[in-house]
Every structure is written in C-alpha cells, then in structure tokens.
Design an enzyme around this catalytic site. Structure first.
Site, PDB file in Angstrom:
ATOM      1  N   LYS A   1      -6.827   3.162  -3.522  1.00  0.00           N
ATOM      2  CA  LYS A   1      -7.289   3.147  -2.131  1.00  0.00           C
ATOM      3  C   LYS A   1      -7.546   4.585  -1.701  1.00  0.00           C
ATOM      4  CE  LYS A   1      -5.318   1.892   2.411  1.00  0.00           C
ATOM      5  NZ  LYS A   1      -4.234   1.193   3.102  1.00  0.00           N
TER       6      LYS A   1
ATOM      7  N   ASP B   1       0.859  -1.180   0.000  1.00  0.00           N
ATOM      8  CA  ASP B   1       0.000   0.000   0.000  1.00  0.00           C
ATOM      9  C   ASP B   1       0.896   1.231   0.000  1.00  0.00           C
ATOM     10  OD1 ASP B   1      -1.766  -2.090   0.521  1.00  0.00           O
ATOM     11  OD2 ASP B   1      -3.053  -0.855   1.804  1.00  0.00           O
TER      12      ASP B   1
ATOM     13  N   LYS C   1     -10.223   0.111  -2.742  1.00  0.00           N
ATOM     14  CA  LYS C   1     -10.169  -0.139  -1.299  1.00  0.00           C
ATOM     15  C   LYS C   1     -10.468   1.137  -0.527  1.00  0.00           C
ATOM     16  CE  LYS C   1      -6.989  -1.458   2.426  1.00  0.00           C
ATOM     17  NZ  LYS C   1      -5.637  -1.913   2.765  1.00  0.00           N
TER      18      LYS C   1
END
Lengths: 370, 293
Positions: free
Chosen positions: A270, A203, A306
């Site tokens: 995300k 991430d 996400k």
C-alpha cells in the site's frame, strides 16, 4: 508453495471481496472472451519459515541481515524517474467512455476500502460509514458494495458488528499507525488486538526510519512478525504493508521497499497512510505495480496493490485502473488484488454513476454523508 | 519602415477565476450587427458548464460568508473598473448591437450605474425584506433573506452589456454565485466583463461566464442537480429554446426559476422598481428565539 486458482463460478473463495452478485459472471462491459476467468487471492498461505526460505532463494543471499538484504535491494535495477513520470502522464490521457466507463465506475466502487482515520472518529461515525458501505447509493439497488471498511483498531468491534454477514471486510490500521514509532511488542499487540476483535485485514506501516538508514532486516523481521500476528491458515487476516512512499524520497526506494515487503510476506503493498503529503501518486503506484508484476513472474504469487490518500475523483481512479491493466494485466482488476484507500472518492464515483445513468449532473446535496 | 504584426486576442471562457478555452476545443465566429467578422469566441460545451458549476459551488460559502458591507465594497469596486474600460465596452456594444457611438456610451453609463445601484443593496436588502414577526408566544421571531446558492443565468440575447449587468448583479448581491451563459451572438461585452471581474476583488469562482449556444448548454445547466436557481430571462430570442421546457426540467430538482417577462426583451434602461430580482434568488430563514425571563 501453492498457488490457489479459482474459477469464477466455483464456491466462494475464503477471502474474496468480490460481491456475490457479480462473482457469478463477467461484470458489465467486461465482455465474454470465451476464456475462463481466473480469480486469484493476494499472497500465499506459506508459513513464516517458508517465506524466509523463499526470500533466501529469491535474493540469493545466504544471510538475510542488513548487508545481505542491502546487496540484493540495492542491486535492483534503478527506476527511470522521467520515464516513470512520463508513462504515468501518458496512461492518464486514455479516454474511458460509455460501457467501459460504467464498468470502471462499478469496479472502482467494489475496490474501495471506505476509510475513516481521524482522531475524532466515534462508534457512530463508523456505524454510518458501515451503512454507506453496505448500500452506497440508496436510490440505485444495482450499485455494488465496497470491498472493506478501514478503521482504527479500537473501532473494529463496532465495524464488525455493523458489517456481519455482508461479505464486506473490516480492515484495521495497526502497528502504531501512522508513524509506527513504538516498540515491536506494542505494535504486535496492536495487531493481535485488532485481529482478535474481528479485523480480517491488517494495514501495517513499515519503520521508514529503519528502511532509510539501511536497517533492512529490522523492516523484514517486523513484517514477518506482524504476518504471524495476523494468524495462520486460510482464514488469517490479510496483511497490507504501507510503504509511506511520500517519505521514501526516491522511486528507487519505492521499488526496494516494495520488494522488501513482498519478500517478507506481504499480501498487499500500500502506498501511503494518507497522513503524509504527497500520498498516492500515479507514478509511484506504477513503480509498485511493476514490482508486483516482477515478483509474480519470479514466484507465481499474486500480490495486491492499494494506492491510498489523495484519490478523490472518479477520473483519477480510472487512471489507476488503466495503469493496473497496462502494468500487471487484467488479473489484477478485481478487489482481491487492487484496492483504493479513500474517504471521498466514493461520493464522486456515485455522482458519476448517477450522471451516466440519468444524463443529469448530480450534486453533493444528493449524496449521503459518511 | 517595417509593418507591425497584429497581436490578436483569443477570446476565452471565464471559469473559477481562470480563462480556459472550451474543453471541447471549439470556437464560433462572432459577427457585428452588419455581418462583418469581429472575433472567434469559445463555444462552450456541457462539460464547461459542469466545471463552472463546480467552481461556483466551491466559491459560494466564502462569498455568502463575507459581510454584506464587504460584498458591497467589492461590487462597487467592479463598477470602478467597469468605468476604466468604458471605451472598450462602448466599442463592443456599438459593434455588436449596431448602436451609434453616443448611444453605446449611454448604454455603458447605464450599465455602470445599474451595477452601483445593486451594489448599494447588499447591506440594505435584509432590512427591506427581513422582518420581526409578531407571534403568539414568548419568542422573538425574525425572518431574513439568505442566498439560495449557485444560480444559472441565461443572459439577455439583445442587450449584451446593460442586460447582462441587470441580471448578473442582483444574483451576486446576497451572496449567490453565478454561472452565466452570455448572449450567443454578442458575447464580447461579457468576455470583457470577465476580465474586469478577474482583476477586481471578486473571489474566483463567484462569477463564471460561458460563451456559446443556449440550446446546447442551457438544458444541462438547468438540469444540473447542484444548481439552486436559474434565470431564464435570456431565453427570449435565443434560437430553438423553449423556456417552458427548461422550467419543467428545473422542476425536477425544485429550482427557483425566473421566467422571461414577456415575448420580447424588457427595456433594460428603466431603473428597476425595487429589489425584485435580488429577492428572486433568496430563501427566507426564520429564527425563533426565546425571550428572556
């Protein structure tokens, strides 16, 4: 570029968060429509050069410098803020009951990236989180496992050790999370270390300062470089790009950042780090889902989404599932293409599962910590 | 002269310091002792009970964490405000319970006095129920009563104010928070009490008051795993409710249960003979402390 399609009963895909127990057939409540379920993995296996070539093709720009990217990104249609908020509001009113609710609760568990990102994290905390990821509800053997455990880079070895052989992914936040304010070398090293330690999902954060001041090529190259650092081949670590929408100020910027990340080869986009308020919101997620849908129409590539931060209740999570279904469609309703970044959401979902199973309201005293 | 339009009151629930309608959107008619129409009250559902328990749980640590002295002051202030609404309470008690004005006045006075009586117990109950235990070893051994947590209270059906105060106040004394299911047929004093609590210094969520049918809500309240104790006193005279069944449900989660005293409601005008009701909702914490050498 190749799009990899998998039939539900084919051998295990290289990077699947779908639990083996549920991958073999439609989950409860999904029903059988007679069509063959297709599972897609997020992103492509394209090389860096192929990604750049595709970006040239999609943007129609000869050069992918700041000016070229700006021409393309600022040429994207604007987002109607009132409309997006209204649509989110409307989708949030859907009533999900009985068997559909049971399916949604289980799906939510399978989509959770169980997260701990505190300065006070310890190997022990990660171990207890991993134990919970493997067996979320000790009283219910039918409870599915979560998709991944998400930790800081230095704790990856502890997470991989605890989760080996379970099929649960280990996600690491890298690139000087949460601010991203470090040199590119440092951020790449951060990424390589996490991958070397066994993280199979990375991430990363984008440089919001660069994005907001129009240095789009810097952001593009950052993402491309981190993608390279994630490795190559089918076993490379998957790359989730955190846009930190709470700092992007407008929905237009969210749409532009989504496109920029997808053009640069993100597997997932995300919303947030969870360290900035506001974190994930439903309208922002819908804007990102629309970008993913448009990217899929243009390229055939599935990009995952996400939302992370601030989703604490099963009720909230279901609103997101409704938004996914209504924006990008059923294909995305699986952990390979949609995740929740959350720490406390799992507990509420477990309490709701208990209520549905027994008819009795549960309480936090009956849920394990972690 | 123009006739003034009546401004009618909407009677609502009291959850987490706010006055929501029932989640179900339902209401029911409240009638006076002679069968005349009094009001439409909110008909609480099990989801309202769930929300109330959540609010009570959130408030519990803060209320229990306040000093006993402070809790006493806050509860005494409630009595002051009850006194200020004397006429409204008297009218509602008279209408609901079919009492004459004088009798209703006496009931309100008794209710205020009962509240003050319990408020006084906050900083005394630990002395009375706590102990320094003699043990065979070099330790100080101390026992103190601690609040059990969230308490579900089924309030008395007949005595809608004095009975309510007599079951609610003792729950609050030690630092428990309460979800109260008011008298089904006579809910108005409970609703007015909630307005008193909202404007007093009692933190939001410490008391939550639901109006509705005991048969419908009580099983969910008693079965709720996040409720630590239940007072079933008010199940006497409630339609279609078996306190024994409720007690069996409560046993699944090892709740403390206060049973009804008998086949009919007790005489609430009698001053309690001690802190029995307070101690019914406490746990005993015992501390072993080494003696200095």
């Amino acid at each position: 570029m190749t799009i990899r399609l998998f039939v539900g009963t084919m051998p295990r895909m290289t990077h699947s968060a779908t639990d083996a127990r549920t991958a073999s057939g439609p989950a409860a409540g999904e029903g059988s429509t007679g069509t063959v379920a297709l599972h897609h993995t997020a992103g492509t296996q394209a090389s860096g050069a192929e990604i750049v070539a595709q970006a040239h093709h999609l943007t129609g720009q000869a050069t992918l410098d700041d000016a070229g990217l700006a021409r393309y990104l600022r040429g994207l249609p604007g987002v109607d803020k009132v409309g997006a908020d209204g649509r989110a509001q409307m989708l949030g009113t859907r009533s999900i009951k009985t068997s559909a609710k049971a399916w949604a609760l289980d799906a939510t568990v399978r989509m959770i990236d169980l997260t701990t990102l505190e300065g006070a994290d310890t190997p022990g905390k990660v171990a207890s989180l991993a134990a919970k990821a493997k067996n979320p509800d000790p009283n219910d053997p039918d409870c599915p496992r979560v998709a991944a455990v998400c930790v800081y880079g230095d704790l990856v070895p502890h997470a991989t050790a605890a989760l080996e052989g379970t099929g649960i992914h280990v996600a690491a936040v890298a690139t000087a999370f949460p601010s991203g304010r470090a040199s590119r070398e440092v951020r790449l090293l951060d990424t390589r270390e996490a991958v070397a330690a066994g993280a199979d999902e990375i991430d990363m954060v984008i440089d919001r300062g660069a994005f907001l001041s129009g240095r789009f090529s810097a952001v593009f190259e950052d993402i491309l470089a981190v993608r390279e650092a994630c490795g190559t081949g089918p076993d490379r670590a998957h790359l989730k790009v955190i846009l930190e929408t709470g700092e992007l100020a407008t929905y237009d910027n969210v749409r532009r950042a989504s496109w920029l990340a997808m053009l640069a080869g993100a597997d997932f986009i995300k919303t947030s780090t969870g360290k900035v308020a506001p974190a994930a919101t439903l309208p922002v997620t819908i804007v990102m889902l629309e970008a993913v849908r448009d990217f899929h129409r243009a390229t055939g590539v599935h990009i995952g989404v996400k939302p992370a931060g601030g989703i604490a209740t099963a009720k909230d999570a279901m609103k997101y599932l409704v938004a996914v279904n209504e924006t990008v469609g059923e294909d995305w309703l699986n952990p390979d293409l949609f995740r929740f970044g959350a720490s406390s959401l799992l507990n509420d979902v477990l309490m709701q599962r208990h209520k549905l199973r027994t008819g009795v309201y549960s309480g936090p005293d009956y849920i394990s910590v972690g | 002269m123009s006739t003034r339009l009546e401004v009618r009151k909407t009677y609502k629930l009291f959850i987490g310091g706010a006055f929501p309608r029932s989640e179900s959107g339902r209401t029911y008619e409240v009638r006076d002792a002679k069968g005349g129409f009094l009001a439409n009250a909110a008909l609480a559902s099990r989801k309202d009970a769930r929300d109330a328990v959540k609010a009570a749980r959130a408030a519990q640590a803060g209320w229990a964490g306040a000093t006993a002295y402070n809790r006493g002051q806050v509860l005494y202030r409630v009595a002051e405000l009850l006194e200020g609404r004397r006429d409204q309470f008297a009218a509602e008690v008279a209408a609901g319970e079919g009492l004459r004005a004088k009798e209703a006045e006496a009931v309100v006075s008794a209710a205020v006095d009962r509240w003050v009586w319990y408020a006084g117990w906050t900083d005394k109950v630990a002395q009375v129920a706590g102990a320094a235990n003699p043990v065979a070893g070099p330790y100080f051994n101390l026992s103190v009563p601690e609040p059990t947590g969230v308490v579900g209270v089924v309030a008395p059906q007949r005595s809608s104010l004095l009975g309510l105060v007599s079951v609610l106040a003792p729950v609050l004394v030690t630092g428990n928070t309460a979800v109260v299911l008011s008298s089904t047929d006579r809910p108005l004093p409970a609703i007015t009490l909630s307005e008193v609590l909202a404007t007093s210094d009692v933190p939001k969520g410490v008391v939550n008051i639901l109006t509705g049918r005991v048969t419908e809500v009580a099983p969910h309240l008693v079965g709720h795993m996040d409720v630590n104790a239940v007072d079933l006193t008010g199940t006497v005279g409630a339609d279609g409710v078996s306190w024994a069944e409720l007690e069996a449900t409560a046993a699944d989660t090892v709740k403390r249960v206060v049973r009804p005293g008998g086949e009919s409601e007790p005489d609430w005008t009698v001053t309690p003979d001690g802190p029995r009701r307070i101690l019914a909702f406490t746990e005993t914490k015992t501390v072993w402390h080494p003696k200095g050498i």
